[in-house]
Design a protein around this motif. Structure first.
Motif, PDB file in Angstrom:
ATOM      1  N   UNK A  59      -1.930  23.304  18.875  1.00 36.81           N
ATOM      2  CA  UNK A  59      -2.442  23.784  17.859  1.00 36.81           C
ATOM      3  C   UNK A  59      -1.621  22.509  16.777  1.00 36.81           C
ATOM      4  N   UNK A  60      -2.020  22.442  15.745  1.00 35.49           N
ATOM      5  CA  UNK A  60      -1.432  21.467  14.623  1.00 35.49           C
ATOM      6  C   UNK A  60      -0.107  21.699  14.388  1.00 35.49           C
ATOM      7  N   UNK A  61       0.719  20.650  14.918  1.00 37.68           N
ATOM      8  CA  UNK A  61       2.237  20.675  14.884  1.00 37.68           C
ATOM      9  C   UNK A  61       2.678  20.255  13.433  1.00 37.68           C
ATOM     10  N   UNK A  62       4.104  20.358  13.337  1.00 37.52           N
ATOM     11  CA  UNK A  62       4.791  20.200  12.393  1.00 37.52           C
ATOM     12  C   UNK A  62       4.438  18.752  11.829  1.00 37.52           C
ATOM     13  N   UNK A  63       4.302  17.706  12.863  1.00 38.71           N
ATOM     14  CA  UNK A  63       4.234  16.146  12.658  1.00 38.71           C
ATOM     15  C   UNK A  63       2.560  15.884  12.246  1.00 38.71           C
ATOM     16  N   UNK A  64       1.801  16.852  12.522  1.00 38.57           N
ATOM     17  CA  UNK A  64       0.495  16.521  12.058  1.00 38.57           C
ATOM     18  C   UNK A  64       0.566  16.684  10.295  1.00 38.57           C
ATOM     19  N   UNK A  65       1.160  17.908   9.949  1.00 37.94           N
ATOM     20  CA  UNK A  65       1.380  17.974   8.651  1.00 37.94           C
ATOM     21  C   UNK A  65       2.322  17.073   7.884  1.00 37.94           C
ATOM     22  N   UNK A  66       3.107  16.593   8.439  1.00 32.33           N
ATOM     23  CA  UNK A  66       3.892  15.358   7.908  1.00 32.33           C
ATOM     24  C   UNK A  66       3.139  14.220   7.700  1.00 32.33           C
ATOM     25  N   UNK A  67       2.381  13.938   8.684  1.00 35.57           N
ATOM     26  CA  UNK A  67       1.238  12.900   8.534  1.00 35.57           C
ATOM     27  C   UNK A  67       0.274  13.164   7.438  1.00 35.57           C
ATOM     28  N   UNK A  68      -0.053  14.315   7.330  1.00 34.93           N
ATOM     29  CA  UNK A  68      -1.099  14.688   5.974  1.00 34.93           C
ATOM     30  C   UNK A  68      -0.404  14.414   4.699  1.00 34.93           C
ATOM     31  N   UNK A  69       1.164  14.829   4.606  1.00 32.12           N
ATOM     32  CA  UNK A  69       1.752  14.608   3.338  1.00 32.12           C
ATOM     33  C   UNK A  69       1.967  12.984   3.130  1.00 32.12           C
ATOM     34  N   UNK A  70       2.118  12.398   4.203  1.00 35.82           N
ATOM     35  CA  UNK A  70       2.457  10.723   4.296  1.00 35.82           C
ATOM     36  C   UNK A  70       1.224  10.190   3.691  1.00 35.82           C
ATOM     37  N   UNK A  71       0.083  10.596   3.980  1.00 31.98           N
ATOM     38  CA  UNK A  71      -1.126  10.033   3.520  1.00 31.98           C
ATOM     39  C   UNK A  71      -1.556  10.540   2.175  1.00 31.98           C
ATOM     40  N   UNK A  72      -0.936  11.398   1.586  1.00 33.72           N
ATOM     41  CA  UNK A  72      -1.127  12.074   0.282  1.00 33.72           C
ATOM     42  C   UNK A  72      -0.606  11.085  -0.765  1.00 33.72           C
ATOM     43  N   UNK A  73       0.406  10.294  -0.295  1.00 35.36           N
ATOM     44  CA  UNK A  73       0.722   9.357  -1.213  1.00 35.36           C
ATOM     45  C   UNK A  73      -0.165   8.242  -1.660  1.00 35.36           C
ATOM     46  N   UNK A  74      -1.059   7.956  -0.768  1.00 33.98           N
ATOM     47  CA  UNK A  74      -2.094   7.124  -1.031  1.00 33.98           C
ATOM     48  C   UNK A  74      -3.589   7.556  -1.639  1.00 33.98           C
ATOM     49  N   UNK A  75      -3.160   8.795  -2.368  1.00 34.23           N
ATOM     50  CA  UNK A  75      -4.543   9.566  -2.928  1.00 34.23           C
ATOM     51  C   UNK A  75      -5.348  10.086  -1.859  1.00 34.23           C
ATOM     52  N   UNK A  76      -5.144  10.605  -0.973  1.00 35.91           N
ATOM     53  CA  UNK A  76      -5.820  11.415  -0.179  1.00 35.91           C
ATOM     54  C   UNK A  76      -5.190  12.766  -0.127  1.00 35.91           C
ATOM     55  N   UNK A  77      -6.186  13.907  -0.289  1.00 40.61           N
ATOM     56  CA  UNK A  77      -5.614  15.351  -0.371  1.00 40.61           C
ATOM     57  C   UNK A  77      -6.630  15.961   0.738  1.00 40.61           C
ATOM     58  N   UNK A  78      -5.765  17.250   1.190  1.00 46.09           N
ATOM     59  CA  UNK A  78      -6.166  17.983   2.208  1.00 46.09           C
ATOM     60  C   UNK A  78      -7.283  18.695   1.676  1.00 46.09           C
ATOM     61  N   UNK A  79      -8.606  18.615   2.300  1.00 49.49           N
ATOM     62  CA  UNK A  79      -9.782  19.869   2.015  1.00 49.49           C
ATOM     63  C   UNK A  79     -10.100  20.572   2.928  1.00 49.49           C
ATOM     64  N   UNK A  80      -9.473  20.335   4.263  1.00 48.04           N
ATOM     65  CA  UNK A  80      -9.516  21.450   5.243  1.00 48.04           C
ATOM     66  C   UNK A  80      -8.837  21.463   6.372  1.00 48.04           C
ATOM     67  N   UNK A  81      -8.324  22.625   6.775  1.00 49.93           N
ATOM     68  CA  UNK A  81      -7.039  22.768   7.802  1.00 49.93           C
ATOM     69  C   UNK A  81      -7.667  23.553   8.570  1.00 49.93           C
ATOM     70  N   UNK A  82      -8.008  23.269  10.021  1.00 54.37           N
ATOM     71  CA  UNK A  82      -8.835  23.773  11.049  1.00 54.37           C
ATOM     72  C   UNK A  82      -7.842  24.337  12.176  1.00 54.37           C
ATOM     73  N   UNK A  83      -8.203  24.741  13.135  1.00 56.45           N
ATOM     74  CA  UNK A  83      -7.337  25.251  14.005  1.00 56.45           C
ATOM     75  C   UNK A  83      -6.820  24.211  15.086  1.00 56.45           C
ATOM     76  N   UNK A  84      -7.402  23.244  15.095  1.00 55.05           N
ATOM     77  CA  UNK A  84      -6.802  21.913  15.796  1.00 55.05           C
ATOM     78  C   UNK A  84      -7.202  20.658  15.252  1.00 55.05           C
ATOM     79  N   UNK A  85      -7.202  20.829  13.689  1.00 59.48           N
ATOM     80  CA  UNK A  85      -7.587  19.263  12.952  1.00 59.48           C
ATOM     81  C   UNK A  85      -7.265  19.454  11.259  1.00 59.48           C
TER      82      UNK A  85
END
Length: 677
Positions: free
Chosen positions: A640-666
């Protein structure tokens, strides 16, 4: 679900053009004596022609970096026109002959027996008309999309193997912008296996009904359909199997005195097909030796013809599947140039050799998995163990018998002797094939799951036909032989139905059977034109409804990432950055599902580091063009998506990317512009 009906129609026309070109080639090959040739031989020649023609078109434009639907359509039309340039040909009479030939096929094969067989096989056919989910095929698709987009050529493929067979799938991708028609291509080598297996049985004298029933049982062998090989994948195993059986039949044909263009086409096709996989080289070498041994008098008698054929044959093979080996030899110093040969020599000659069945014959597990491991026997058929043993003991016994018989009478049945030697060599090659036991030393996963049998498809089918011939030859009553074959067939069908029943919609099975029965009832009252028109209309309907059938199963076969896939599947044309967490060093995540329903997206594989590097330089105008509209982070399908996946998501948010979907494995991130839409 939205599909481009215009492009589907164009692909139907493309296949139709190849059909007529293939028919014309058959007339040229057989010197207009097609009425004297068995119908199964004509079907085989047609299938061979369509495969080689479609691959040749795709190969030409892929190496030229010029893939496009217009190019494919014009090339198919041009080949058709060129093939019909003949002052002697009367086109009106010619197409009447084609029509009568097609009608004769309909009349011969559309009967109650065919309806019963069709009803039994239809659930399995519908099961394999589905999205590609098999791991190796998904990896190959990553490379195929690079060819399609004119970014690389077919020399760039997994493990630098030959990319010949994979090109056969490119026309449907290029013309339809859809992945719903792979099964049409995959069924072609399957049907070659069916028709040529029958022809081999016929060549050695097997009674017709017994022969067809044997071939039907062989065709239900699970490795021909799904799991790690078969029609539901893009692997070249079926083509290799078809090539092996073509070798056997071509040599039998020459031995009975049919040394002509038809036999030459069968043998050359066998060469082209077996070279689609690197382990076909050993089979090719043995086949050429057996051809010479069993036909040396004919070769000496017609040596001038052979001397002319050899350079033509070499040229044809080189231009089709042979040049991949030459390119590897030039670039890597080895014709195979697989990743296994790019490592240390001690791995190649020691560790790799230890992955074969032969190197592990002292291990009891080998015999258990191959002969009496219950899950495998259920899938392969209750008589599979007997057939495998016959492949070794029966063929050796046949050789001993003929040797003894020859010294007594100075005569022997050369065709049976040849087939027994050919089958025995096929099994010996299979035993010494690297990776036939498992992916690494002391790992027997390939033989434990019967994944390894895909390397020996042709040999297994020939052994089963020869096994039935042996039972008939020792005068076991045909009724008992039918019973023996039935045990094998029923066990295979039960195994199939047990696996596929949960996935099928019964309406998809019932309607085609009802239509077939109605056509059968009306067959005698329909004119020839009506029969041909109905068949063409039904074929077109299959083309139209295939994408719907494939799309309905995406949730089943892409289950691990399907929720993420469907979020981008119907979006307008976008650029998607695709990452996997954690990244696997030996493979990349499959990107073909993320191209969208009409391949409207641009999909680029990235690592976390490579994408961050681009984002950090986003002020640069040139780099801005490379910025993705969406970032898709796939969590490895085993996690399943682990902590590092969420850390990556936060890291990319700095560059004006926002989470629009959180799936079971993506996770899907959108740029601020797309997020606001």
């Amino acid at each position: 679900m939205t599909f481009d009906i215009v492009h589907i129609f164009l692909y139907f026309i493309f296949e139709f053009l190849l059909f007529f070109t293939s028919i014309r080639l058959i007339f040229l090959i057989t010197k207009n004596s097609q009425k004297e040739i068995h119908k199964s031989e004509l079907v085989t020649l047609w299938l061979i022609s369509t495969i080689i023609l479609s691959i040749s078109i795709a190969s030409l434009f892929s190496f030229l970096h010029f893939n496009g639907e217009l190019q494919y359509m014009l090339s198919a039309l041009t080949i058709l026109i060129i093939s019909h340039i003949d002052k002697k040909i009367n086109l009106k009479n010619y197409y009447k002959e084609i029509s009568s030939l097609v009608v004769s096929f309909i009349d011969k094969f559309l009967n109650w027996k065919a309806i019963v067989v069709f009803s039994l096989v239809l659930p399995v056919i519908l099961f394999v008309i589905r999205p590609i989910d098999e791991a190796d095929s998904s990896q190959v698709l990553n490379y195929m999309f690079d060819w399609l987009l004119n970014e690389t050529n077919p020399y760039i493929i997994t493990a630098r193997g030959p990319g010949y067979w994979e090109l056969a799938y490119l026309p449907s991708l290029v013309i339809t912008n859809n992945d719903s028609f792979f099964w049409i291509t995959s069924f072609k080598p399957f049907f070659i296996i069916v028709t040529v297996s029958y022809l081999v049985g016929r060549a050695i004298g097997l009674p017709n009904r017994l022969n067809w029933f044997t071939v039907f049982s062989c065709s239900m062998f699970f490795i021909l359909w799904f799991r790690t090989s078969g029609v539901s994948t893009l692997k070249a195993d079926l083509l290799l199997g078809a090539g092996v059986i073509l070798f056997a039949f071509a040599i039998l044909r020459v031995m009975r005195g049919d040394f002509n263009r038809t036999s030459l086409v069968f043998f050359l096709s066998g060469i082209i097909f077996v070279l689609a996989k690197w382990n076909g080289l050993a089979i090719l070498f043995c086949s050429i030796i057996l051809l010479i041994l069993f036909n040396k008098n004919k070769i000496l008698f017609e040596h001038k013809k052979f001397l002319l054929i050899i350079p033509i044959g070499i040229a044809v093979v080189f231009l089709t599947s042979g040049h991949y080996y030459v390119e590897n030899l030039i670039e890597f110093g080895h014709p195979l140039a697989s990743t296994m040969f790019e490592t240390r020599s001690d791995y190649v000659f020691k560790d790799l050799a230890n992955t074969s069945i032969f190197s592990n014959l002292n291990n009891e597990k080998m015999y258990e998995y191959l002969l009496y491991y219950e899950p495998n026997i259920k899938r392969a058929g209750f008589l599979f163990s007997a057939i495998v043993l016959f492949g070794f003991i029966g063929t050796l016994g046949t050789l001993f018998y003929f040797t003894r018989f020859y010294f007594k009478t100075k005569h022997f049945e050369s065709n049976i002797l040849f087939l027994s030697i050919f089958i025995l060599l096929g099994w010996l090659i299979f035993l010494i094939t690297p990776l036939s036991a498992g992916p690494k030393p002391d790992d027997f996963w390939h033989i434990e799951t019967f994944n390894t049998l895909r390397y020996a498809v042709g040999t297994i089918i020939l052994t089963e036909v020869f096994f039935v011939y042996f039972l008939w030859k020792i005068r076991i009553p045909q009724l008992i032989i039918f019973g023996i074959i039935s045990i094998n067939l029923v066990s295979r069908l039960v195994s199939f139905y047990w696996q596929i029943y949960p996935y099928l919609d019964l309406s998809f099975i019932i309607y085609p059977i009802i239509v077939s029965i109605i056509i059968l009832l009306l067959k005698n009252s329909l004119s020839s034109k009506a029969k041909v028109s109905i068949i063409i209309s039904l074929m077109f309907l299959i083309f139209v409804f295939a994408p719907t059938l494939v799309d309905q199963q995406r949730d089943t076969w892409h289950w691990y990432w399907n929720d993420v896939i469907m979020e981008v599947y119907y979006l307008p044309s976008s650029t998607i950055a695709l990452l996997e967490e954690p990244p696997r060093p030996w493979s990349l995540p499959p990107k073909h599902p993320f191209y969208g329903n009409n391949f409207q997206h641009t999909v680029i594989h990235h690592t976390e580091e490579s994408l961050l590097e681009i984002l950090q330089e986003s002020d640069n105008l040139e780099t801005k063009e490379l910025l993705p509209d969406y970032i898709v982070i796939l969590c490895n399908k085993h996690l399943s998506c682990n902590d590092h996946s969420f850390e990556m998501s936060l890291e990319f948010s700095i560059y004006s990317y926002k989470e629009i979907f959180l799936g079971k494995r993506g996770i899907i991130l959108a740029s601020i512009e797309n997020f606001e839409k």
